[in-house]
Design a protein around this motif. Sequence first.
Motif, PDB file in Angstrom:
ATOM      1  N   ASN A   1       0.605 -42.097   2.883  1.00  0.00           N
ATOM      2  CA  ASN A   1       1.337 -42.189   0.824  1.00  0.00           C
ATOM      3  C   ASN A   1       0.285 -42.374  -0.455  1.00  0.00           C
ATOM      4  N   THR A   2       0.881 -40.939  -1.274  1.00  0.00           N
ATOM      5  CA  THR A   2       0.070 -41.076  -1.733  1.00  0.00           C
ATOM      6  C   THR A   2       0.386 -42.086  -3.506  1.00  0.00           C
ATOM      7  N   TYR A   3      -0.942 -41.671  -4.880  1.00  0.00           N
ATOM      8  CA  TYR A   3      -1.077 -42.846  -5.439  1.00  0.00           C
ATOM      9  C   TYR A   3       0.280 -42.613  -5.784  1.00  0.00           C
ATOM     10  N   TYR A   4       1.037 -42.285  -6.323  1.00  0.00           N
ATOM     11  CA  TYR A   4       2.297 -42.058  -6.830  1.00  0.00           C
ATOM     12  C   TYR A   4       3.541 -42.270  -6.359  1.00  0.00           C
ATOM     13  N   GLU A   5       3.376 -41.972  -5.321  1.00  0.00           N
ATOM     14  CA  GLU A   5       4.257 -43.030  -3.841  1.00  0.00           C
ATOM     15  C   GLU A   5       4.443 -44.578  -3.688  1.00  0.00           C
ATOM     16  N   MET A   6       3.302 -44.792  -4.182  1.00  0.00           N
ATOM     17  CA  MET A   6       2.850 -45.881  -3.989  1.00  0.00           C
ATOM     18  C   MET A   6       3.777 -46.880  -5.434  1.00  0.00           C
ATOM     19  N   LEU A   7       3.346 -45.759  -6.290  1.00  0.00           N
ATOM     20  CA  LEU A   7       3.593 -46.488  -7.224  1.00  0.00           C
ATOM     21  C   LEU A   7       5.214 -46.667  -7.539  1.00  0.00           C
ATOM     22  N   PHE A   8       6.000 -45.460  -7.262  1.00  0.00           N
ATOM     23  CA  PHE A   8       7.505 -45.804  -6.956  1.00  0.00           C
ATOM     24  C   PHE A   8       8.297 -46.432  -6.028  1.00  0.00           C
TER      25      PHE A   8
ATOM     26  N   GLY B   1       0.562 -30.132  -6.816  1.00  0.00           N
ATOM     27  CA  GLY B   1       0.404 -30.994  -7.868  1.00  0.00           C
ATOM     28  C   GLY B   1      -0.306 -32.352  -6.762  1.00  0.00           C
ATOM     29  N   CYS B   2      -1.558 -32.019  -5.984  1.00  0.00           N
ATOM     30  CA  CYS B   2      -2.232 -32.860  -5.248  1.00  0.00           C
ATOM     31  C   CYS B   2      -2.627 -34.207  -5.900  1.00  0.00           C
ATOM     32  N   GLY B   3      -2.466 -34.107  -7.075  1.00  0.00           N
ATOM     33  CA  GLY B   3      -3.184 -35.213  -7.647  1.00  0.00           C
ATOM     34  C   GLY B   3      -4.158 -35.616  -7.087  1.00  0.00           C
ATOM     35  N   LYS B   4      -4.796 -37.062  -6.921  1.00  0.00           N
ATOM     36  CA  LYS B   4      -5.724 -37.954  -6.422  1.00  0.00           C
ATOM     37  C   LYS B   4      -6.255 -37.130  -4.806  1.00  0.00           C
ATOM     38  N   GLY B   5      -5.022 -35.887  -4.587  1.00  0.00           N
ATOM     39  CA  GLY B   5      -5.188 -35.492  -3.079  1.00  0.00           C
ATOM     40  C   GLY B   5      -5.603 -36.826  -1.622  1.00  0.00           C
ATOM     41  N   GLU B   6      -4.866 -37.549  -1.785  1.00  0.00           N
ATOM     42  CA  GLU B   6      -4.330 -38.667  -0.510  1.00  0.00           C
ATOM     43  C   GLU B   6      -4.115 -37.521   0.541  1.00  0.00           C
ATOM     44  N   PHE B   7      -2.579 -37.146   0.235  1.00  0.00           N
ATOM     45  CA  PHE B   7      -1.690 -35.891   0.986  1.00  0.00           C
ATOM     46  C   PHE B   7      -3.092 -35.111   1.578  1.00  0.00           C
ATOM     47  N   THR B   8      -3.289 -34.135   0.948  1.00  0.00           N
ATOM     48  CA  THR B   8      -4.008 -33.258   1.156  1.00  0.00           C
ATOM     49  C   THR B   8      -5.306 -33.813   2.663  1.00  0.00           C
ATOM     50  N   VAL B   9      -6.293 -34.995   2.303  1.00  0.00           N
ATOM     51  CA  VAL B   9      -7.593 -35.809   2.818  1.00  0.00           C
ATOM     52  C   VAL B   9      -6.361 -36.238   4.184  1.00  0.00           C
ATOM     53  N   GLY B  10      -5.519 -37.033   3.757  1.00  0.00           N
ATOM     54  CA  GLY B  10      -4.524 -37.474   5.343  1.00  0.00           C
ATOM     55  C   GLY B  10      -4.604 -36.661   6.561  1.00  0.00           C
TER      56      GLY B  10
ATOM     57  N   GLY C   1      -8.510 -31.843 -13.042  1.00  0.00           N
ATOM     58  CA  GLY C   1      -9.086 -31.787 -12.397  1.00  0.00           C
ATOM     59  C   GLY C   1      -9.983 -33.615 -12.191  1.00  0.00           C
ATOM     60  N   ALA C   2      -9.992 -34.446 -13.204  1.00  0.00           N
ATOM     61  CA  ALA C   2     -10.558 -36.069 -12.607  1.00  0.00           C
ATOM     62  C   ALA C   2      -9.546 -36.703 -11.613  1.00  0.00           C
ATOM     63  N   ARG C   3      -8.668 -36.794 -11.285  1.00  0.00           N
ATOM     64  CA  ARG C   3      -8.115 -37.162 -10.045  1.00  0.00           C
ATOM     65  C   ARG C   3      -7.721 -36.113  -9.046  1.00  0.00           C
ATOM     66  N   MET C   4      -8.254 -34.991  -8.953  1.00  0.00           N
ATOM     67  CA  MET C   4      -9.199 -34.263  -7.847  1.00  0.00           C
ATOM     68  C   MET C   4     -10.131 -34.956  -7.527  1.00  0.00           C
ATOM     69  N   TRP C   5     -11.326 -34.985  -8.232  1.00  0.00           N
ATOM     70  CA  TRP C   5     -12.706 -35.671  -8.079  1.00  0.00           C
ATOM     71  C   TRP C   5     -11.978 -36.837  -6.527  1.00  0.00           C
TER      72      TRP C   5
ATOM     73  N   ASN D   1     -11.957 -28.703   7.246  1.00  0.00           N
ATOM     74  CA  ASN D   1     -10.855 -27.742   6.603  1.00  0.00           C
ATOM     75  C   ASN D   1     -10.316 -28.429   5.349  1.00  0.00           C
ATOM     76  N   VAL D   2     -11.090 -28.967   4.370  1.00  0.00           N
ATOM     77  CA  VAL D   2     -10.389 -29.309   2.967  1.00  0.00           C
ATOM     78  C   VAL D   2     -11.090 -28.589   2.518  1.00  0.00           C
ATOM     79  N   ALA D   3     -10.098 -28.039   1.121  1.00  0.00           N
ATOM     80  CA  ALA D   3     -10.740 -27.378   0.155  1.00  0.00           C
ATOM     81  C   ALA D   3      -9.614 -27.726  -1.593  1.00  0.00           C
ATOM     82  N   PHE D   4     -10.495 -27.891  -2.637  1.00  0.00           N
ATOM     83  CA  PHE D   4      -9.750 -27.663  -3.281  1.00  0.00           C
ATOM     84  C   PHE D   4      -9.305 -26.832  -4.305  1.00  0.00           C
ATOM     85  N   VAL D   5      -8.603 -26.084  -5.113  1.00  0.00           N
ATOM     86  CA  VAL D   5      -8.668 -25.551  -6.594  1.00  0.00           C
ATOM     87  C   VAL D   5      -7.829 -26.425  -7.786  1.00  0.00           C
ATOM     88  N   ARG D   6      -8.436 -26.207  -8.728  1.00  0.00           N
ATOM     89  CA  ARG D   6      -7.962 -26.517 -10.252  1.00  0.00           C
ATOM     90  C   ARG D   6      -7.027 -24.838 -10.753  1.00  0.00           C
ATOM     91  N   THR D   7      -6.181 -24.725 -10.642  1.00  0.00           N
ATOM     92  CA  THR D   7      -6.006 -24.571 -11.527  1.00  0.00           C
ATOM     93  C   THR D   7      -3.948 -24.639 -11.959  1.00  0.00           C
TER      94      THR D   7
END
Length: 227
Positions: A199-206, A52-61, A78-82, A95-101
């Motif tokens: 911090n992820t996108y949703y974390e900042m909102l919360f 549930g990576c959303g925009k992937g800030e945590f994965t990239v960080g 997919g649009a978020r993961m982009w 060292n990063v990949a994304f899987v949309r599923t």
Amino acid sequence: MTKRKLDRFAENETFEHFFQPNYYELSKGFALKGKWKKDFFGNDNPVVLELGCGKGEFTVGLAQRYPQKNFIGVDIKGARMWRGAKTALEENLKNVAFVRTRIQLIEHFFTSGEVSEIWITFPDPQPQKPRIRKRLTSPGFLDRYRKICSRNCIIHLKTDNTMFFDYTLETIKDQNLPLYFHTYDVDKNPGSDDVVTINTYYEMLFREQGEKIKYLRFGLFGEGVGE
Ligand SMILES: C[S@@+](CC[C@H](N)C(=O)[O-])C[C@H]1O[C@@H](n2cnc3c(N)ncnc32)[C@H](O)[C@@H]1O
């Protein structure tokens, strides 16, 4: 659908580190299953998932911080993961990949023992009773994770949602799993530097809404030792 979304979907198709097989392709077998390290990352480093990576800030960080590990963000949007996929490309992160599923299909992508660690960041809480089985820490999902994780795999959960957090603690207890750490307020007691510094996108909102951020980590196998 907006043009921006369509453009992002189209660009996702061009990324070599972005995978979104359809059901037919999956039914024939996903080529990297059991071969992520050797055939995609070209190393023998541990594989870490963000579900549930959303925009992937945590994965990239995490990938920026730990070049000696491999990170894969998983989501259905997919649009978020982009966003994360684009940043990884711009920053030349190998060292990063994304899987949309759908995460329900995760066993099609990884073989037994292939995953060393899983982060679940701000999952949808699914508060309604009929949707409990859709919670990413429900027993059905833990069974799926067991099929792809190594024996010493660690699952991390970050959430603003107290109901979801308590539900997960209860599930860990019910299943007699090892709980290694938990806190109802990471700002008072973070438990690890990664938990508070990315911090992820949703974390900042919360956080803007004044919510306290909760965090726990646990094991998928064995007796309930820990903390
Ligand atoms: C509240 S958002 C959090 C996104 C990101 N982790 C963050 O903190 O900003 C939850 C994400 O989980 C994804 N998600 C929820 N259930 C899913 C499932 N079963 N399969 C794939 N993605 C799922 C949603 O698409 C969404 O992007």
